[in-house]
Design an enzyme around this catalytic site. Structure first.
Site, short mmCIF file in Angstrom:
data_model
loop_
_atom_site.label_atom_id
_atom_site.label_comp_id
_atom_site.label_asym_id
_atom_site.label_seq_id
_atom_site.Cartn_x
_atom_site.Cartn_y
_atom_site.Cartn_z
N GLU A 38 -10.13 3.07 -4.74
CA GLU A 38 -9.74 4.43 -4.35
C GLU A 38 -8.63 5.01 -5.22
OE1 GLU A 38 -10.80 4.50 0.34
OE2 GLU A 38 -8.96 3.44 -0.14
N HIS A 60 -3.04 3.36 -4.42
CA HIS A 60 -2.37 2.79 -3.23
C HIS A 60 -0.96 2.34 -3.61
CE1 HIS A 60 -5.75 3.03 -0.46
NE2 HIS A 60 -6.52 2.76 -1.48
N ASP A 73 0.87 -1.18 0.00
CA ASP A 73 0.00 0.00 0.00
C ASP A 73 0.90 1.23 0.00
OD1 ASP A 73 -2.28 1.80 0.45
OD2 ASP A 73 -3.33 -0.06 0.94
#
Ligand code: ACM
Length: 762
Positions: A332, A268, A201
């Site tokens: 995201e 990420h 991440d």
């Protein structure tokens, strides 16, 4: 999908069990021994009692058919879990009871039959998983029989869902290989079968990739954030070597757990782009390491060389992880950098795509096809549906269950792991002393009640729902034991939902089965949370006659008992008063027995209105977090409940008659959150002194200020500081609004504790 009909009337009803072993229809009654009836976890489909008992006092000899490696692994696992009971046949005394493993064709995947008679025990299954679950059930019966005698019975059992998963984020915080092995044991003991491992991440790259060593050289370390002026914290570092990963994969396979690695793209990705800036869009990367949480704008670029690098990474990943599934993220990925990137725009035109969302679809599709060509199946978070993901991709629905519904209707397989219901990084209670996490409570009862069959789907579409998964994100979980605490017992509730195929509101019935299961997990090294059955003890001044009014509450409406200063216990039915100093102990009960060690609170006449931040309410609950202080580097730290987008608290129902002062313990923490434009919405009143001040307003946040606490002494202290100030004399019961003035959000000021004092404390 294995469809089995499960009835939760566990002990005395008729079952119809298509496709499970030999039994098709059987009358069910409780075995005589109640411990035994509740021993199997998750609740089994069918238990048929017989007469007689199996005596285990001389131990259990496990007899594995020659050449049956799967049975051998089950035997080894049982021996490790309970070495005093389970003996390999060659080493067992003659008198030992026999446990036999038998393979038969035709049983449903993962299902088993366990027959216990005075002459011995036998597990029958078609596949390794069935043998293993039969073994786990037998271990559960054995460990629930302190007298080492098990009533004769036959159990026919199998899971409703084939995906019963847990995700652990080892990117934000790293857990040791030894801890991961324990985590896998606890999963196996709950008959969970998929360990989704979030390995990379923005804040950490934790998997060794030989072709790109800088991923771990650069990406596996960071310096945690601290508030401005606070002493630095030591560097945080860790990654798994390929040898360690292979070891863990093999360990998990021996326990029937498939490990599904996640390499998150195209967002990420900051830890990777820090290591290899040429994989980004050219936007300058802030120096140092990444110690902020939230959603970052950095995306991989979509150039051929970057995609080839990602394929090389996936090539190494699939050489380590034999699972059919590989998770490629997709969540995201804010598209600002692709919108601003001439290269990304040129790529969109070259590929004839509509926009950046379509580019993500193409990007994910390319990697999914790479995996597919190698016999693997990609999983993506539900955002990838926006980009027309190939139908072969399995969708993990996290933004509610809508993603799974859309996916199933479009013909994708899907897994239900919705936030917040199955996000175990949320706190499970607001008890003082509980570890940090997201601030909205996700209770054990709510996980148990999760319904995994969206009504919007037809029977055929439901076939695409592979199962359920709970996720444990670790931004705020610095310490391994805290991951265990957040995971359990809620992961056991998830296991029950995945095994039985439905949510349950029979909380008490579940607790009866859970308690012996937690004892077993404890023996396997787990320290689960007791928050779900630990009462909260609320204290306030009594309305008349002085003294304290005590109110107890506990999740799930469990009965409670209490004792005052060591006096005999009393059942709790309503708030009671205590005239002076006392020690209140309170605990929940189950069937009259005490659950856990309960809670203790010392009542002192000068501190009847002392409240921990978790006993306050945040004003607007925009993003509530239970956050840990950034100081000290080692030893205990305070945990504060705070809304990071609106640091404002309500003290409800303060009794202000006779109150002359307010005490507040406050701490400063870094504003290390990537919240995009939301940062501009964080508003403060202008400070009157350079360091700002806490203000206490009457009734609501626009009410008159009745106390002001300058922050100057706290600004010099990186830890928790006690502030005190006079309060304007006021009559009656009021809400109080607690906010602070500041020039900006960094640092955030957080309340640890508030106390309203009746007179000046010397
Ligand atoms: C997620 O929680 N970002 C999948």
């Amino acid at each position: 999908m294995v469809i089995v009909r499960f009835l939760s009337c566990a002990l005395s009803c008729l079952f119809v069990l298509p496709g499970i072993g030999a039994a098709q229809t059987a009358a069910v009654a409780a075995p005589a021994d109640n411990h035994q009836a509740l021993a199997i976890f998750p609740a089994p489909q069918q238990v048929e009692p017989h007469s007689g008992k199996l005596d285990l006092t001389a131990g259990i000899a496990m007899v594995q058919p020659t050449g049956d490696a799967g049975a051998g692994e089950v035997a080894r696992m049982l021996r490790q879990w309970a070495p005093d009971h389970f003996l390999f046949a060659s080493k067992a005394p003659q008198a030992a009871a026999r446990l036999q493993f038998r393979r038969v064709p035709g049983m449903a995947p993962e299902s088993y039959r366990l027959d216990i008679s005075p002459g011995g025990a036998r597990i029958t299954a078609s596949d390794d998983a069935g043998l293993r679950y039969g073994g786990v059930s037998f271990w559960q019966l054995v460990t629930a029989s302190p007298g080492r005698v098990i009533p004769a019975q036959s159990i026919s059992d199998g899971p409703a869902f084939r995906w019963r998963g847990a995700m652990l984020d080892s990117a934000r915080h790293f857990q040791s290989p030894q801890y991961i092995r324990s985590f896998i044991d606890w999963m196996a003991a709950n008959k969970l079968n998929r360990f989704h491992w979030h390995l990379v991440d923005d804040q950490g790259w934790r998997i060794e990739i030989r072709a790109f060593p800088k991923l771990t050289e650069v990406g596996a370390g960071r310096r945690p954030a601290t508030a401005p002026g606070a002493p630095p914290l030591p560097e945080y570092r860790g990654f798994y070597s390929q040898a360690e990963l292979r070891d863990i994969v093999a360990y998990a396979a021996d326990r029937g757990i498939e490990v599904i690695p996640e390499i998150d793209v195209p967002g990420h990705a900051l830890s990777a782009i820090r290591a290899y800036p040429e994989w980004g869009t050219g936007v300058a990367i802030p120096p140092g390491t990444e110690a902020h949480w939230g959603v970052f704008p950095w995306l991989y670029n979509s150039d051929e060389t970057t995609l080839a690098a990602l394929e090389t990474i996936l090539g190494e990943v699939i050489a380590i992880f034999p699972a059919r599934y590989v998770h490629i993220g997709g969540d995201e990925a804010v598209k600002d950098q692709w919108q601003a990137s001439p290269a990304a725009q040129a790529r969109i035109r070259q590929l004839g795509l509509k926009d950046e969302t379509a580019l993500q679809g193409w990007f994910m599709g390319r990697l999914a096809r790479y995996l597919e060509a190698r016999g693997r199946t990609a999983i993506g978070w539900d955002e990838i549906l926006e980009g027309d993901a190939p139908q072969s991709v399995t969708i993990m629905s996290w933004r509610g269950v809508g993603g799974a519904i859309e996916a199933a209707k479009k013909g994708h397989d899907a897994i239900l792991s919705p936030a917040p219901q199955l996000y175990l990084n949320h706190v499970q209670a607001l008890n003082r002393g509980d570890p940090p996490g997201r601030g909205e409570v996700i209770s054990l009862a709510s996980v148990l009640a999760f319904e995994p069959h969206p009504a919007e789907l037809s029977a055929a579409e439901r076939e695409h729902i592979l199962g359920v998964q709970a996720n444990i994100w670790t931004e705020h979980i610095r310490i391994e034991e805290r991951a265990s605490f957040l995971a359990y017992p809620r992961l056991s509730a998830l296991a029950q939902v995945g095994w039985t195929g439905h949510g349950s509101k029979d909380y008490t019935g579940f607790l009866r089965r859970l308690m012996p299961q937690l004892d077993r997990l404890h023996a396997l090294g787990l320290q689960p949370s007791a928050s779900a059955w630990t009462p909260a003890i609320a204290v306030e001044p009594a309305a008349t006659g002085g003294g304290a009014k005590i109110t107890l509450s506990v999740q799930g409406g469990l009965p409670m008992q209490y004792s005052l200063s060591g006096a005999p216990p009393l059942p709790y039915s309503a708030p009671f008063t205590v005239p002076g100093s006392a020690e209140v102990k309170a605990w929940a009960t189950l069937d009259g027995g005490r659950l856990g060690s309960g809670a203790t609170r010392r009542i002192m006449p000068g501190a009847l209105q002392r409240r921990d931040s978790r006993a306050l309410k945040t004003c607007h609950a925009k993003v509530d977090l239970a956050l840990e202080d950034d100081f000290p580097a080692s030893g205990p730290r305070a945990t504060f409940l705070i809304d990071i987008l609106d640091p404002c608290w309500i003290y409800q129902g303060a009794m202000l008659d006779g109150v002359t002062r307010i005490d507040m313990a406050v701490g400063q923490i870094p504003f290390n959150f990537q919240v995009g434009k939301d940062r501009d919405t964080i508003k403060f009143r202008r400070p009157k002194t350079p360091a700002g001040e806490f203000e206490v307003r009457l009734d609501d946040c626009d009410g008159p200020v009745i106390a002001t606490l300058p922050l100057a002494p706290a600004a010099r202290n990186p830890g928790v500081t006690r502030l005190t100030a006079p309060i304007v004399p006021t009559k009656g019961r009021h809400d109080l609004c607690l906010t602070y003035t500041a020039a900006g959000p960094d640092p955030l000021w957080a309340i640890d504790e508030v106390n309203l004092l009746p007179q000046e404390q010397k």
